[in-house]
Design an enzyme around this catalytic site. Structure first.
Site, PDB file in Angstrom:
ATOM      1  N   GLU A 192       7.763  17.406  14.909  1.00 31.97           N
ATOM      2  CA  GLU A 192       8.274  17.305  13.542  1.00 31.97           C
ATOM      3  C   GLU A 192       7.380  18.101  12.602  1.00 31.97           C
ATOM      4  O   GLU A 192       6.181  17.845  12.506  1.00 31.97           O
ATOM      5  CB  GLU A 192       8.333  15.844  13.101  1.00 31.97           C
ATOM      6  CG  GLU A 192       8.961  15.657  11.737  1.00 31.97           C
ATOM      7  CD  GLU A 192       9.091  14.188  11.347  1.00 31.97           C
ATOM      8  OE1 GLU A 192      10.096  13.830  10.725  1.00 31.97           O
ATOM      9  OE2 GLU A 192       8.183  13.411  11.676  1.00 31.97           O
ATOM     10  N   LYS A 247       0.841  -1.201   0.000  1.00 31.89           N
ATOM     11  CA  LYS A 247       0.000   0.000   0.000  1.00 31.89           C
ATOM     12  C   LYS A 247       0.878   1.254   0.000  1.00 31.89           C
ATOM     13  O   LYS A 247       1.495   1.599   0.999  1.00 31.89           O
ATOM     14  CB  LYS A 247      -0.904   0.039   1.234  1.00 31.89           C
ATOM     15  CG  LYS A 247      -1.820   1.272   1.277  1.00 31.89           C
ATOM     16  CD  LYS A 247      -1.891   1.839   2.655  1.00 31.89           C
ATOM     17  CE  LYS A 247      -2.423   3.244   2.760  1.00 31.89           C
ATOM     18  NZ  LYS A 247      -2.094   4.201   1.730  1.00 31.89           N
ATOM     19  N   GLU A 271       9.106   2.901  11.071  1.00 31.86           N
ATOM     20  CA  GLU A 271       9.954   4.087  11.080  1.00 31.86           C
ATOM     21  C   GLU A 271       9.021   5.294  11.109  1.00 31.86           C
ATOM     22  O   GLU A 271       8.172   5.442  10.230  1.00 31.86           O
ATOM     23  CB  GLU A 271      10.862   4.129   9.852  1.00 31.86           C
ATOM     24  CG  GLU A 271      11.937   3.064   9.851  1.00 31.86           C
ATOM     25  CD  GLU A 271      12.942   3.219  10.987  1.00 31.86           C
ATOM     26  OE1 GLU A 271      13.117   4.364  11.477  1.00 31.86           O
ATOM     27  OE2 GLU A 271      13.527   2.219  11.408  1.00 31.86           O
ATOM     28  N   CYS A 305      12.575  12.505   6.946  1.00 35.07           N
ATOM     29  CA  CYS A 305      12.580  12.193   8.378  1.00 35.07           C
ATOM     30  C   CYS A 305      13.961  12.405   8.978  1.00 35.07           C
ATOM     31  O   CYS A 305      14.098  12.521  10.202  1.00 35.07           O
ATOM     32  CB  CYS A 305      12.097  10.772   8.623  1.00 35.07           C
ATOM     33  SG  CYS A 305      13.005   9.502   7.732  1.00 35.07           S
TER      34      CYS A 305
END
Length: 488
Positions: free
Chosen positions: A390, A183, A258, A292
């Protein structure tokens, strides 16, 4: 048609899910919009429902036994051929990626080449899946320790690296004999679709790789809650990752996640400030800051703070923002309207909490797109939201500290632990930082962003859950260890 080359992606083209080697249409479709030009539509992509996902899982399960026990030469040939095809079409695929995700064209093409390297590396790993044979402490017995495929692997990938991250999950999954339900992120389906078509062209048997596109709350949840999925690997946000971990654990699946970072880059007074400034600009703003591993917290000692900030501001003037495919562009658009809104809210909040914002305004271009000038926030403190959460955009903050000890403490005071970096001319400080930085990846006099395809990738704390990705470390997640005792 569902197998057009990248050049043919257009507004009237229909792209379907792939199950057991058959293209499966859907009445529910999403329009894939170019963030550099919102009038440019790359096609209409099928959105799977839960029943379609169940069909894909069943197809992967049916193909599992044959693929797991098939010849490793077949696996090698398919992965190696896929790597070659990706490399040969790097310009085409790079153009598609830049158009779909908004990554600057050279960076997009480099990402495609990274995907090629990953398939080539894991082609070799099919031949290096060695075990171990030892003598038992009991006379006459021999002990064999081997690695076997996990089974059906659910792969859920993000939008920021729409071909490289799928490659670094799909390639090892296939190399070690697993079948896949894949996906991709809903806003970047074209790169994933193109990659799946290449693997089919390379000879991958029906059912070994199944593509199900659509929203995470439907497709992702169906994958992560299924008891017929043996392992789930996910890259994305902390919030979604927590749900994947909970779902997969409850279903008895192996799970790997992650989930982002708030990466520090320390700059000490004895550093090469020009090199450090170049690294900070690269890490914070390249790929529109949508990495990231981005250098989002710049921690600078007071003795060089003002000089370093001046160098950053000077370099920021040369960062041309525009259409990702334009030769003059350095920073492409933000990926979507929602992401642009989020970035702007963080910039506003940083100013409201006392930071000084340099840049960060909307940029006008020849086309309607999600263009945002890079933002540098100075005069910040640890407690500010901009230094805790973030952003995932072209936004970096600067924290002034007294010395190395304070810099290290500030760098480690975060719920994340993916990547960290230091610029220093001191071997003592460099060696100490390598050992005491609470991050999974540590960079000395190098940007926090950017890793090699043959080395392990992953973090600590809230950044990562489960075994490492990439390199030889990938085997830990994509295989099961079996110990066999033989009495000849």
């Amino acid at each position: 048609m569902t197998q057009n080359p990248p050049a043919a992606y257009g507004p009237d083209e229909l792209f379907d899910n792939l199950i057991a080697g058959q293209w499966v249409p859907s009445e529910d479709r999403s329009r894939n919009i170019n963030p550099s030009d919102t009038s440019d539509v790359l096609g209409q992509f099928a959105r799977a429902d839960a029943a379609t996902v169940e069909r894909a899982i069943a197809a992967a399960k049916q193909a599992s036994e044959t693929w797991a026990h098939g010849p490793i030469q077949q696996r090698f040939d398919i992965l190696d051929t896929a790597g070659t095809l990706i490399r040969e079409r790097a310009d085409q695929l790079g153009e598609l990626l830049a158009r779909e995700e908004g990554k600057q064209l050279k960076e997009a093409t480099a990402e495609v080449l990274r995907a090629s390297q990953l398939f080539k590396f894991f082609a070799g790993e099919t031949l290096r899946n060695t075990g171990e044979v030892v003598d038992s402490v009991r006379p006459g017995l021999r002990v064999e320790m081997i690695h076997e495929p996990v089974g059906v692997v659910g792969i859920i990938t993000p939008w920021n690296f729409p071909i490289a991250i799928p490659a670094w999950k799909i390639a090892p999954a296939l190399a070690y004999g697993n079948t896949i339900v894949f996906k991709p992120a809903e806003i970047v389906p074209a790169s994933a679709h193109a990659l799946v078509c290449i693997l089919r062209e390379a000879g991958l048997p029906d059912g070994v790789l199944n593509l199900v596109m659509g929203p995470g709350r439907v497709v992702g949840d169906a994958i992560s809650t299924s008891r017929d999925v043996d392992a789930v690997t996910f890259t994305g946000s902390v919030g979604v990752g927590a749900g994947v971990i909970a779902n997969a654990s409850a279903a008895g699946s192996k799970v790997q996640c992650e989930m982002g970072g708030k990466n520090p880059l320390i700059v000490l007074g004895d550093a090469d400030l020009d090199a450090a400034a170049d690294a900070a600009i690269n890490g914070a703003f390249f790929s529109t800051g949508q990495r990231c591993t981005a250098s989002s917290r710049l921690i600078v000692t007071a003795d060089v703070h003002d000089e370093f900030v001046a160098k950053l501001k000077e370099r920021m003037t040369g960062l041309t923002v525009g259409d990702a495919r334009a030769e003059s562009t350095v920073i492409g658009p933000v990926v979507s309207a929602d992401q642009l809104k989020q970035d702007e809210e963080y910039i506003r909040l940083a100013a409201d909490e006392g930071g000084t914002v340099h840049g960060g305004e909307r940029v006008e271009a020849d086309t309607e797109g999600y263009f945002l000038a890079p933002a540098l926030v100075t005069e910040t403190t640890e407690e500010m939201t901009i230094n805790k959460e973030e952003v995932f955009g072209p936004v970096a903050s600067v924290i002034k500290v007294a010395d190395y000890d304070e810099a290290l403490a500030v760098a480690n005071r975060t719920t994340f632990g993916l990547s960290s970096g230091i610029y220093t001319g001191s071997l003592t400080h460099a060696e100490h930082f390598k050992r005491h930085s609470q991050a999974g990846m540590v960079m000395v006099n190098a940007p926090t962003a950017g890793v090699d395809y043959h080395t392990s990738f992953g973090g600590r704390k809230g950044s990562s859950y489960g075994p490492r990705e990439q390199g030889r470390a990938a085997r830990e997640f994509f295989t099961l260890h079996k110990t066999i005792y033989v009495n000849p």
